[in-house]
Design a protein around this motif. Structure first.
Motif, mmCIF file in Angstrom:
data_model
loop_
_atom_site.group_PDB
_atom_site.id
_atom_site.type_symbol
_atom_site.label_atom_id
_atom_site.label_comp_id
_atom_site.label_asym_id
_atom_site.label_seq_id
_atom_site.Cartn_x
_atom_site.Cartn_y
_atom_site.Cartn_z
ATOM 1 N N ALA A 82 11.589 -6.960 -6.232
ATOM 2 C CA ALA A 82 11.867 -6.499 -7.593
ATOM 3 C C ALA A 82 12.084 -4.991 -7.625
ATOM 4 O O ALA A 82 13.034 -4.500 -8.253
ATOM 5 N N SER A 83 11.233 -4.239 -6.934
ATOM 6 C CA SER A 83 11.366 -2.776 -6.919
ATOM 7 C C SER A 83 12.672 -2.353 -6.266
ATOM 8 O O SER A 83 13.379 -1.471 -6.765
ATOM 9 N N GLY A 84 12.992 -2.980 -5.152
ATOM 10 C CA GLY A 84 14.233 -2.636 -4.462
ATOM 11 C C GLY A 84 15.448 -2.898 -5.324
ATOM 12 O O GLY A 84 16.397 -2.101 -5.345
ATOM 13 N N ARG A 85 15.426 -3.993 -6.057
ATOM 14 C CA ARG A 85 16.571 -4.333 -6.908
ATOM 15 C C ARG A 85 16.786 -3.302 -8.023
ATOM 16 O O ARG A 85 17.922 -3.069 -8.432
ATOM 17 N N ILE A 86 15.705 -2.720 -8.508
ATOM 18 C CA ILE A 86 15.864 -1.663 -9.509
ATOM 19 C C ILE A 86 16.663 -0.505 -8.925
ATOM 20 O O ILE A 86 17.600 0.013 -9.552
ATOM 21 N N ARG A 104 0.862 -1.178 0.000
ATOM 22 C CA ARG A 104 0.000 0.000 0.000
ATOM 23 C C ARG A 104 0.898 1.227 0.000
ATOM 24 O O ARG A 104 2.130 1.109 0.129
ATOM 25 N N ALA A 105 0.319 2.400 -0.142
ATOM 26 C CA ALA A 105 1.108 3.627 -0.083
ATOM 27 C C ALA A 105 1.824 3.706 1.260
ATOM 28 O O ALA A 105 1.216 3.520 2.316
ATOM 29 N N GLY A 106 3.123 3.938 1.213
ATOM 30 C CA GLY A 106 3.935 3.992 2.419
ATOM 31 C C GLY A 106 4.719 2.724 2.693
ATOM 32 O O GLY A 106 5.637 2.730 3.530
ATOM 33 N N THR A 107 4.396 1.643 2.000
ATOM 34 C CA THR A 107 5.152 0.398 2.151
ATOM 35 C C THR A 107 6.600 0.606 1.712
ATOM 36 O O THR A 107 6.863 1.243 0.700
ATOM 37 N N VAL A 108 7.523 0.079 2.487
ATOM 38 C CA VAL A 108 8.945 0.166 2.167
ATOM 39 C C VAL A 108 9.443 -1.230 1.800
ATOM 40 O O VAL A 108 9.184 -2.202 2.510
ATOM 41 N N TYR A 109 10.154 -1.312 0.670
ATOM 42 C CA TYR A 109 10.628 -2.584 0.160
ATOM 43 C C TYR A 109 12.088 -2.831 0.529
ATOM 44 O O TYR A 109 12.903 -1.897 0.588
ATOM 45 N N SER A 110 12.425 -4.100 0.712
ATOM 46 C CA SER A 110 13.821 -4.498 0.868
ATOM 47 C C SER A 110 14.591 -4.149 -0.404
ATOM 48 O O SER A 110 14.082 -4.309 -1.513
ATOM 49 N N LEU A 111 15.811 -3.705 -0.236
ATOM 50 C CA LEU A 111 16.602 -3.253 -1.374
ATOM 51 C C LEU A 111 17.021 -4.393 -2.289
ATOM 52 O O LEU A 111 17.105 -4.221 -3.504
ATOM 53 N N THR A 112 17.274 -5.555 -1.760
ATOM 54 C CA THR A 112 17.716 -6.687 -2.587
ATOM 55 C C THR A 112 16.720 -7.827 -2.625
ATOM 56 O O THR A 112 16.855 -8.724 -3.452
ATOM 57 N N GLY A 113 15.700 -7.805 -1.748
ATOM 58 C CA GLY A 113 14.761 -8.908 -1.653
ATOM 59 C C GLY A 113 13.436 -8.680 -2.345
ATOM 60 O O GLY A 113 12.516 -9.481 -2.192
ATOM 61 N N THR A 148 13.255 -8.819 -11.322
ATOM 62 C CA THR A 148 12.278 -9.643 -10.627
ATOM 63 C C THR A 148 13.012 -10.290 -9.467
ATOM 64 O O THR A 148 14.212 -10.030 -9.264
ATOM 65 N N VAL A 149 12.349 -11.126 -8.691
ATOM 66 C CA VAL A 149 13.026 -11.739 -7.549
ATOM 67 C C VAL A 149 12.410 -13.109 -7.268
ATOM 68 O O VAL A 149 11.215 -13.313 -7.473
ATOM 69 N N PHE A 150 13.265 -14.020 -6.847
ATOM 70 C CA PHE A 150 12.815 -15.353 -6.429
ATOM 71 C C PHE A 150 13.773 -15.867 -5.365
ATOM 72 O O PHE A 150 14.989 -15.757 -5.531
ATOM 73 N N PRO A 151 13.249 -16.384 -4.248
ATOM 74 C CA PRO A 151 11.827 -16.512 -3.927
ATOM 75 C C PRO A 151 11.172 -15.162 -3.666
ATOM 76 O O PRO A 151 11.833 -14.210 -3.266
ATOM 77 N N THR A 152 9.883 -15.103 -3.898
ATOM 78 C CA THR A 152 9.154 -13.849 -3.768
ATOM 79 C C THR A 152 8.861 -13.555 -2.297
ATOM 80 O O THR A 152 8.717 -14.484 -1.490
ATOM 81 N N PRO A 153 8.766 -12.270 -1.929
ATOM 82 C CA PRO A 153 8.474 -11.922 -0.531
ATOM 83 C C PRO A 153 7.136 -12.457 -0.042
ATOM 84 O O PRO A 153 7.002 -12.827 1.123
ATOM 85 N N VAL A 154 6.144 -12.473 -0.941
ATOM 86 C CA VAL A 154 4.828 -13.017 -0.607
ATOM 87 C C VAL A 154 4.615 -14.256 -1.469
ATOM 88 O O VAL A 154 4.550 -14.151 -2.697
ATOM 89 N N PRO A 155 4.543 -15.438 -0.896
ATOM 90 C CA PRO A 155 4.387 -16.657 -1.690
ATOM 91 C C PRO A 155 3.197 -16.573 -2.648
ATOM 92 O O PRO A 155 2.107 -16.142 -2.277
ATOM 93 N N GLY A 156 3.449 -16.969 -3.894
ATOM 94 C CA GLY A 156 2.382 -16.982 -4.879
ATOM 95 C C GLY A 156 2.152 -15.660 -5.582
ATOM 96 O O GLY A 156 1.288 -15.560 -6.452
ATOM 97 N N ILE A 157 2.934 -14.631 -5.227
ATOM 98 C CA ILE A 157 2.775 -13.306 -5.839
ATOM 99 C C ILE A 157 4.066 -12.947 -6.576
ATOM 100 O O ILE A 157 5.148 -12.924 -5.980
#
Length: 265
Positions: free
Chosen positions: A142-146, A131-140, A194-203
């Motif tokens: 897809a967005s963080g890896r960019i 949601r708005a305000g969510t912070v992503y892991s930098l390497t874990g 992209t990233v694997f394994p994904t932070p949320v299984p199935g997403i």
């Protein structure tokens, strides 16, 4: 501007000459410019005289080569001052979500790292933990890896150190994963992550950068969806649509490249 009525052909031809000059780092000879524009040298010269009279084109001193003139720089500066990158990204993300029927997140670099500022939900309404305000892991993620691939290395190293020191339960999505310099270079070359394994299984998630006139990242646009709905392979139609969207927004910010590889070394 959405009016598709009758235009003025000579304006379009002149704009084509300007686009050719803008796409070359070095000034061009008349014959080469004419050839690239599919004009005769005489035709191209007539257009260049008019464009030169209003400062959009000039001849390089001491040569017969042509380059963009000072008025073109003025227009470019005005464009950069007047364009809101986030607004461009939001409009493009809405189109992408409607076309793919998937969720799209707009992610920027904030004080805590890769931070979501808007999420456009897909029709399936899958639980994506974003949601708005969510912070992503930098390497874990897809967005963080960019951001890890496109931000300066010193900033990335500092952010990873800060993330590593966080206590459990910080709310950050994803966890730190090993990511080599070769993998970061691969992301820059491919223009997506992209990233694997994904932070949320199935997403699944695919993310591409939006770059400005200097090749610096302004935001990431990220497609998110159920694994059975979002294809993350390199020949995925979802990836093609995502990259076309990110490149279109980047060009709106003055990025001159043909791919999303950064302009800087």
């Amino acid at each position: 501007m959405t009016d598709k009525g009758r235009g003025v052909n000579s304006v379009e031809v002149g704009a084509g000459l300007l686009e050719i000059l803008a796409g070359h780092d070095e000034p061009l000879m008349l014959r080469d410019l004419a050839r690239l524009a599919s004009l005769s040298p005489a035709q191209a010269h007539a257009y260049l005289i008019s464009l030169g009279a209003i400062g959009l084109v000039e001849q390089e001193p001491g040569s017969a080569r042509y380059r963009l003139g000072p008025a073109a720089l003025d227009f470019g500066i005005t464009r950069m001052r007047s364009v809101d990158p986030i607004r461009l990204g939001q409009a493009a993300a809405l189109e992408l979500s409607e076309e793919t029927q998937l969720a799209v997140a707009i992610v920027v670099w904030g004080g805590f790292g890769a931070t979501v500022i808007q999420v456009l939900e897909g029709p399936d309404q899958v639980h994506i933990n974003t949601r708005a305000g969510t912070v992503y892991s930098l390497t874990g993620t897809a967005s963080g890896r960019i951001f890890a691939a496109y931000l300066p290395q010193s900033l990335v190293t500092q952010a990873i150190r800060r993330e590593r020191e966080e206590k459990p339960g910080s709310g950050r999505v994803g966890r730190l994963m090993d990511l080599s310099q070769a993998e970061l270079a691969g992301i820059r070359q491919a223009g997506f992550a992209t990233v694997f394994p994904t932070p949320v299984p199935g997403i699944n998630a695919l993310s591409s950068p939006v770059l400005d006139h200097a090749g610096q990242i302004q935001m990431a646009i990220t497609l998110i969806g159920a694994a059975q709905s979002l294809d993350t392979s390199s020949d995925s139609p979802h990836l093609r649509l995502l990259q076309e969207t990110a490149l279109r927004v980047s060009r709106g910010l003055g990025f001159a490249g043909q791919t999303l590889a950064p302009l800087r070394a």
